[in-house]
Design a protein around this motif. Sequence first.
Motif, PDB file in Angstrom:
ATOM      1  N   ARG A 106       0.830  -1.211   0.000  1.00  0.00           N
ATOM      2  CA  ARG A 106       0.000   0.000   0.000  1.00  0.00           C
ATOM      3  C   ARG A 106       0.863   1.260   0.000  1.00  0.00           C
ATOM      4  O   ARG A 106       0.523   2.263  -0.649  1.00  0.00           O
ATOM      5  CB  ARG A 106      -0.953  -0.026   1.195  1.00  0.00           C
ATOM      6  N   ARG A 107       1.986   1.219   0.700  1.00  0.00           N
ATOM      7  CA  ARG A 107       2.896   2.368   0.702  1.00  0.00           C
ATOM      8  C   ARG A 107       3.459   2.621  -0.701  1.00  0.00           C
ATOM      9  O   ARG A 107       3.484   3.759  -1.179  1.00  0.00           O
ATOM     10  CB  ARG A 107       4.044   2.110   1.684  1.00  0.00           C
ATOM     11  N   ILE A 108       3.893   1.552  -1.369  1.00  0.00           N
ATOM     12  CA  ILE A 108       4.435   1.694  -2.722  1.00  0.00           C
ATOM     13  C   ILE A 108       3.356   2.225  -3.658  1.00  0.00           C
ATOM     14  O   ILE A 108       3.611   3.106  -4.487  1.00  0.00           O
ATOM     15  CB  ILE A 108       4.989   0.350  -3.225  1.00  0.00           C
ATOM     16  N   GLY A 109       2.130   1.703  -3.530  1.00  0.00           N
ATOM     17  CA  GLY A 109       1.039   2.166  -4.372  1.00  0.00           C
ATOM     18  C   GLY A 109       0.772   3.649  -4.204  1.00  0.00           C
ATOM     19  O   GLY A 109       0.528   4.362  -5.196  1.00  0.00           O
ATOM     20  N   LYS A 110       0.837   4.119  -2.982  1.00  0.00           N
ATOM     21  CA  LYS A 110       0.624   5.549  -2.717  1.00  0.00           C
ATOM     22  C   LYS A 110       1.714   6.390  -3.363  1.00  0.00           C
ATOM     23  O   LYS A 110       1.438   7.442  -3.967  1.00  0.00           O
ATOM     24  CB  LYS A 110       0.582   5.782  -1.203  1.00  0.00           C
ATOM     25  N   ILE A 120      -0.892  -2.784  -9.049  1.00  0.00           N
ATOM     26  CA  ILE A 120      -1.709  -3.963  -8.777  1.00  0.00           C
ATOM     27  C   ILE A 120      -0.838  -4.964  -8.018  1.00  0.00           C
ATOM     28  O   ILE A 120       0.292  -5.233  -8.429  1.00  0.00           O
ATOM     29  CB  ILE A 120      -2.208  -4.614 -10.090  1.00  0.00           C
ATOM     30  N   ASP A 121      -1.341  -5.477  -6.894  1.00  0.00           N
ATOM     31  CA  ASP A 121      -0.669  -6.624  -6.271  1.00  0.00           C
ATOM     32  C   ASP A 121      -1.381  -7.873  -6.772  1.00  0.00           C
ATOM     33  O   ASP A 121      -2.605  -7.966  -6.754  1.00  0.00           O
ATOM     34  CB  ASP A 121      -0.637  -6.550  -4.748  1.00  0.00           C
ATOM     35  N   ALA A 122      -0.592  -8.821  -7.277  1.00  0.00           N
ATOM     36  CA  ALA A 122      -1.168  -9.970  -7.983  1.00  0.00           C
ATOM     37  C   ALA A 122      -0.383 -11.241  -7.696  1.00  0.00           C
ATOM     38  O   ALA A 122       0.203 -11.846  -8.605  1.00  0.00           O
ATOM     39  CB  ALA A 122      -1.193  -9.683  -9.490  1.00  0.00           C
ATOM     40  N   PRO A 123      -0.357 -11.689  -6.446  1.00  0.00           N
ATOM     41  CA  PRO A 123       0.358 -12.922  -6.136  1.00  0.00           C
ATOM     42  C   PRO A 123      -0.241 -14.109  -6.882  1.00  0.00           C
ATOM     43  O   PRO A 123      -1.390 -14.072  -7.326  1.00  0.00           O
ATOM     44  CB  PRO A 123       0.207 -13.061  -4.619  1.00  0.00           C
ATOM     45  N   LEU A 124       0.556 -15.155  -6.981  1.00  0.00           N
ATOM     46  CA  LEU A 124       0.261 -16.254  -7.897  1.00  0.00           C
ATOM     47  C   LEU A 124      -0.039 -17.557  -7.172  1.00  0.00           C
ATOM     48  O   LEU A 124       0.495 -17.827  -6.096  1.00  0.00           O
ATOM     49  CB  LEU A 124       1.469 -16.482  -8.813  1.00  0.00           C
ATOM     50  N   GLY A 125      -0.867 -18.352  -7.799  1.00  0.00           N
ATOM     51  CA  GLY A 125      -1.059 -19.736  -7.412  1.00  0.00           C
ATOM     52  C   GLY A 125      -0.686 -20.640  -8.563  1.00  0.00           C
ATOM     53  O   GLY A 125      -0.642 -20.228  -9.716  1.00  0.00           O
ATOM     54  N   ARG A 126      -0.441 -21.903  -8.263  1.00  0.00           N
ATOM     55  CA  ARG A 126       0.005 -22.926  -9.202  1.00  0.00           C
ATOM     56  C   ARG A 126       1.523 -22.891  -9.372  1.00  0.00           C
ATOM     57  O   ARG A 126       2.228 -22.325  -8.548  1.00  0.00           O
ATOM     58  CB  ARG A 126      -0.765 -22.864 -10.528  1.00  0.00           C
ATOM     59  N   THR A 127       2.014 -23.497 -10.426  1.00  0.00           N
ATOM     60  CA  THR A 127       3.432 -23.851 -10.525  1.00  0.00           C
ATOM     61  C   THR A 127       4.101 -23.162 -11.709  1.00  0.00           C
ATOM     62  O   THR A 127       3.436 -22.613 -12.590  1.00  0.00           O
ATOM     63  CB  THR A 127       3.571 -25.371 -10.715  1.00  0.00           C
ATOM     64  N   ASN A 137      -3.076 -19.155 -11.449  1.00  0.00           N
ATOM     65  CA  ASN A 137      -4.129 -18.471 -10.706  1.00  0.00           C
ATOM     66  C   ASN A 137      -3.553 -17.145 -10.231  1.00  0.00           C
ATOM     67  O   ASN A 137      -2.478 -17.113  -9.619  1.00  0.00           O
ATOM     68  CB  ASN A 137      -4.578 -19.297  -9.492  1.00  0.00           C
ATOM     69  N   ILE A 138      -4.250 -16.053 -10.501  1.00  0.00           N
ATOM     70  CA  ILE A 138      -3.743 -14.720 -10.172  1.00  0.00           C
ATOM     71  C   ILE A 138      -4.741 -14.026  -9.257  1.00  0.00           C
ATOM     72  O   ILE A 138      -5.922 -13.886  -9.598  1.00  0.00           O
ATOM     73  CB  ILE A 138      -3.507 -13.891 -11.449  1.00  0.00           C
ATOM     74  N   MET A 139      -4.266 -13.597  -8.085  1.00  0.00           N
ATOM     75  CA  MET A 139      -5.092 -12.935  -7.078  1.00  0.00           C
ATOM     76  C   MET A 139      -4.804 -11.444  -7.128  1.00  0.00           C
ATOM     77  O   MET A 139      -3.899 -10.950  -6.456  1.00  0.00           O
ATOM     78  CB  MET A 139      -4.783 -13.502  -5.694  1.00  0.00           C
ATOM     79  N   ALA A 140      -5.542 -10.703  -7.947  1.00  0.00           N
ATOM     80  CA  ALA A 140      -5.205  -9.310  -8.242  1.00  0.00           C
ATOM     81  C   ALA A 140      -6.033  -8.338  -7.411  1.00  0.00           C
ATOM     82  O   ALA A 140      -7.220  -8.561  -7.158  1.00  0.00           O
ATOM     83  CB  ALA A 140      -5.418  -9.036  -9.727  1.00  0.00           C
ATOM     84  N   ALA A 141      -5.383  -7.234  -7.022  1.00  0.00           N
ATOM     85  CA  ALA A 141      -6.066  -6.196  -6.255  1.00  0.00           C
ATOM     86  C   ALA A 141      -5.483  -4.830  -6.613  1.00  0.00           C
ATOM     87  O   ALA A 141      -4.331  -4.711  -7.010  1.00  0.00           O
ATOM     88  CB  ALA A 141      -5.933  -6.461  -4.761  1.00  0.00           C
ATOM     89  N   GLY A 142      -6.306  -3.820  -6.445  1.00  0.00           N
ATOM     90  CA  GLY A 142      -5.951  -2.446  -6.769  1.00  0.00           C
ATOM     91  C   GLY A 142      -7.215  -1.731  -7.184  1.00  0.00           C
ATOM     92  O   GLY A 142      -8.304  -2.326  -7.208  1.00  0.00           O
ATOM     93  N   ASP A 143      -7.122  -0.444  -7.518  1.00  0.00           N
ATOM     94  CA  ASP A 143      -8.355   0.226  -7.912  1.00  0.00           C
ATOM     95  C   ASP A 143      -8.863  -0.371  -9.215  1.00  0.00           C
ATOM     96  O   ASP A 143      -8.092  -0.860 -10.050  1.00  0.00           O
ATOM     97  CB  ASP A 143      -8.162   1.743  -7.997  1.00  0.00           C
ATOM     98  N   ARG A 144     -10.173  -0.345  -9.384  1.00  0.00           N
ATOM     99  CA  ARG A 144     -10.806  -1.083 -10.474  1.00  0.00           C
ATOM    100  C   ARG A 144     -10.344  -0.591 -11.848  1.00  0.00           C
ATOM    101  O   ARG A 144     -10.144  -1.386 -12.771  1.00  0.00           O
ATOM    102  CB  ARG A 144     -12.327  -0.954 -10.364  1.00  0.00           C
ATOM    103  N   GLY A 165     -10.358  -6.527  -4.955  1.00  0.00           N
ATOM    104  CA  GLY A 165     -10.672  -5.255  -4.338  1.00  0.00           C
ATOM    105  C   GLY A 165      -9.467  -4.356  -4.166  1.00  0.00           C
ATOM    106  O   GLY A 165      -8.567  -4.326  -5.006  1.00  0.00           O
ATOM    107  N   ALA A 166      -9.444  -3.614  -3.064  1.00  0.00           N
ATOM    108  CA  ALA A 166      -8.451  -2.560  -2.851  1.00  0.00           C
ATOM    109  C   ALA A 166      -7.031  -3.107  -2.803  1.00  0.00           C
ATOM    110  O   ALA A 166      -6.797  -4.262  -2.428  1.00  0.00           O
ATOM    111  CB  ALA A 166      -8.767  -1.812  -1.556  1.00  0.00           C
ATOM    112  N   LEU A 167      -6.077  -2.252  -3.184  1.00  0.00           N
ATOM    113  CA  LEU A 167      -4.664  -2.621  -3.189  1.00  0.00           C
ATOM    114  C   LEU A 167      -4.259  -3.237  -1.853  1.00  0.00           C
ATOM    115  O   LEU A 167      -4.584  -2.714  -0.790  1.00  0.00           O
ATOM    116  CB  LEU A 167      -3.811  -1.375  -3.462  1.00  0.00           C
ATOM    117  N   GLY A 168      -3.534  -4.336  -1.911  1.00  0.00           N
ATOM    118  CA  GLY A 168      -3.109  -5.072  -0.724  1.00  0.00           C
ATOM    119  C   GLY A 168      -3.940  -6.307  -0.459  1.00  0.00           C
ATOM    120  O   GLY A 168      -3.482  -7.215   0.242  1.00  0.00           O
ATOM    121  N   ALA A 169      -5.150  -6.367  -1.035  1.00  0.00           N
ATOM    122  CA  ALA A 169      -6.016  -7.521  -0.781  1.00  0.00           C
ATOM    123  C   ALA A 169      -5.454  -8.793  -1.407  1.00  0.00           C
ATOM    124  O   ALA A 169      -5.669  -9.896  -0.891  1.00  0.00           O
ATOM    125  CB  ALA A 169      -7.427  -7.254  -1.308  1.00  0.00           C
TER     126      ALA A 169
END
Length: 293
Positions: A106-110, A120-127, A137-144, A165-169
Amino acid sequence: MSKPTIGFIGLGLMGGNMVENLQKKGFSLVVMDLNKDAVKAVLERGNAEEAGSPKQLAEASDIIMLCLTTSEVVEKIVYGDDGILTGVRSGAVLIDFGTSIPASTRRIGKDLAAKGAGMIDAPLGRTPAHAKDGLLNIMAAGDRETFDKVKPVLEQQGENVFYLGALGAGHTTKLINNFMGMTTVCTMSQAFAVADRAGVDRQQLYDIMSTGPSSSPFMTFCKNYAVDGVSDLGFSINNANKDLSYFLKMAEDIGVRAEIAEGTARNLQAAVDAGMGQGNVPEIFDYFLTRGN
């Protein structure tokens, strides 16, 4: 954003395969990594160049992607003297695919927003194999609006792209997911070790547990190592230890005491201290069998 130029920092097993997938799909890449062999492999596939600094990479990129190991490394890349913040374009988007501390994200986003850029924070699932085929699998968050801007590119990388949803989620969700997963692996590995010490056959224990609600892919990974000696869950004890420490930091930041996570973290740290950190997480069975209390 049709066929943007993508800057990509972090060409490890996951990141390198993600870049290869993007190249196959016709994207132009600007890349950086300390491993020059990994950079060479990207350049040899064509339509790519190497940046000399994060600043130079940011200046050349519409989307900047990070696939790095820790929040500390991400912050160094962003805030360094020749970091991303010194070169990022107005209108560009930074995507962090790693597992990072949400407060740091959230600090970097600001700070990026002050430069007219998005995150966008978008951590990953799978290999890594899924990364190569664009099936993560991509878990993305940030303003729409920012998410919608980069969604077509994310859909080239992931079979399932979740908007959270919001950045950091995204990072929050990934840390919760890894807390649950790594606690499960530690618990099941300890169960096999306790069974062995108590004179119960490990295979018999698995045969019984796997017929009930405890059955899961994680149980199979643990059984594969504890019973068959096959270590096939490609996630290291070092990485699990890092993620649990981040989960605990996140919990502290929101005023939560996570005692179960504290126990998992103590076990993982003990295994690391015993020299087992490079092994896959089910190999913590050896710690429980020979050193655990």
